[in-house]
Design an enzyme around this catalytic site. Structure first.
Site, mmCIF file in Angstrom:
data_model
loop_
_atom_site.group_PDB
_atom_site.id
_atom_site.type_symbol
_atom_site.label_atom_id
_atom_site.label_comp_id
_atom_site.label_asym_id
_atom_site.label_seq_id
_atom_site.Cartn_x
_atom_site.Cartn_y
_atom_site.Cartn_z
ATOM 1 N N ARG A 169 -0.215 4.427 0.002
ATOM 2 C CA ARG A 169 -0.812 5.417 0.901
ATOM 3 C C ARG A 169 -0.389 5.223 2.224
ATOM 4 N NH1 ARG A 169 -4.435 9.160 -0.106
ATOM 5 N NH2 ARG A 169 -5.967 9.992 1.342
ATOM 6 N N GLY B 115 -9.295 -0.233 -1.666
ATOM 7 C CA GLY B 115 -10.255 -0.118 -0.711
ATOM 8 C C GLY B 115 -9.897 -0.080 0.718
ATOM 9 N N GLU B 116 -8.680 0.399 1.130
ATOM 10 C CA GLU B 116 -8.339 0.149 2.375
ATOM 11 C C GLU B 116 -9.152 1.172 3.262
ATOM 12 O OE1 GLU B 116 -4.378 0.739 5.228
ATOM 13 O OE2 GLU B 116 -3.969 0.405 3.095
ATOM 14 N N GLN C 35 0.826 -1.226 0.067
ATOM 15 C CA GLN C 35 0.033 -0.023 0.069
ATOM 16 C C GLN C 35 0.939 1.183 0.061
ATOM 17 O OE1 GLN C 35 -2.082 2.754 -0.462
ATOM 18 N NE2 GLN C 35 -3.842 1.240 0.269
ATOM 19 N N GLN D 165 -19.423 0.146 -2.444
ATOM 20 C CA GLN D 165 -18.571 -0.238 -3.628
ATOM 21 C C GLN D 165 -17.511 -1.411 -2.847
ATOM 22 O OE1 GLN D 165 -15.827 3.065 -4.941
ATOM 23 N NE2 GLN D 165 -14.636 1.579 -6.373
ATOM 24 N N SER E 150 -21.442 6.534 7.235
ATOM 25 C CA SER E 150 -22.286 6.118 6.096
ATOM 26 C C SER E 150 -22.421 4.693 5.776
ATOM 27 C CB SER E 150 -21.469 6.584 4.799
ATOM 28 O OG SER E 150 -22.024 6.336 3.383
#
Length: 300
Positions: free
Chosen positions: A56, A95-96, A54, A78, A70
């Site tokens: 990020r 999708g972390e 990863q 998603q 949410s």
């Protein structure tokens, strides 16, 4: 509504298939692989490990809590993407944030696309997916480009095709990595824009880069002013920018810059005249930091 329920039920059915040791899918040619690869499957959260590739590293806590809220109300809209490691064990590819937020609200399963990918493919997918995000800082994008070139062994032309960016755009980002690490950190923290960085990178000596960087922060120089300062540096061998009248900060103000900075834990800039008029600039880089500064100033 019926369509969504059918898809969710299908995901659970495939999940049960994956938990059967007799259907341990390891490659795209294995039996039942076509039923799983590329389909949405409900996977146990605990069966998924984080991606060591990863790129990020920064996740805004406030934004993560908003996403978790949410997901609590609407579920994971998603699906995430994972790659299969071994029996009932998967690794996150993309999708972390959704994965972290799902764990925050206590979900035990999460919808996922399953990929069969080796380490290199997984790294490439994670890097390319990360670059497409809208909230990355310029240095983070540049580092992702550099990793794709170094570790996936792509040329800049191939990289341009993979990420859908012009080669000149990629070059401009990667040139930022020639900046001194202190300046790179300043860009990541939001003290400098990419325009400032593109101007500074034209100064080869790191010490002179830092000298002008400090001037940009201290005098709140615009990109155009920074470009003029760099031009003056090359023409006269100095990074000094011609000072307009009254640019020197009066002693009463200058003596308090450090106090403001220490109290608020951000780089505060003060501009003032000897007559006593001026302004105090307090930067912030997130809603959370704004609230923290507000509490320190107003006590709210």
């Amino acid at each position: 509504m019926a369509k969504a329920t059918k898809k969710q039920a299908l995901g659970r059915g495939l999940s049960a298939l994956l938990k059967d040791p007799e259907n341990d899918i390891q490659s795209a040619t294995d039996k039942n692989a076509d039923k799983v690869v590329g389909n949405i499957v409900e996977l146990d959260v605990e069966a998924i490990e984080m991606n060591p590739f990863q790129p990020r590293s920064n996740f805004n806590d406030e934004a993560l809590k908003e996403l978790a809220s949410s997901i609590r109300q609407l579920g994971v809209i998603q699906p995430i993407t994972v790659r299969k490691l071994e029996f009932n064990k998967y690794q996150l590819v993309s999708g972390e944030r959704r994965y972290r937020a799902s764990r925050l609200v206590g979900l035990t399963t999460i919808p996922a696309y399953i990929r069969i990918a080796n380490d290199q493919e997984s790294l490439e997918m994670a890097l390319v997916e990360n670059i497409q995000r809208q909230d990355l800082d310029p240095i983070e994008i540049a580092l992702s480009y550099q990793r794709l070139i170094d570790e996936i062994q792509l040329t800049q032309e191939q990289l341009s095709d993979r990420v859908g960016k012009k080669r000149s755009t990629i070059t401009n980002y990667m040139r930022l990595l020639r900046l001194d690490p202190i300046i790179q950190t300043g860009m990541r923290d939001g003290f400098l824009s990419m325009g400032h960085g593109r101007a500074l990178v034209n100064i080869e000596k790191k010490a002179d880069q830092i000298a002008l960087y400090e001037k940009i922060i201290g005098q709140n120089l615009s990109v155009r002013e920074t470009e003029r300062a760099v031009k003056a540096y090359h023409e006269g061998g100095t990074s000094e920018k011609p000072k307009p009248k009254n640019t020197k900060i009066p002693e009463f103000a200058e003596g308090n810059i450090k106090k403001f900075t220490d109290h608020l834990s951000v780089k505060v800039a003060i501009s003032a005249s000897e007559k006593g008029n001026g302004k105090i600039t307090i930067p912030f880089h997130s809603k959370e930091e704004f609230q923290r500064i507000k509490k320190l100033i107003l006590g709210e």
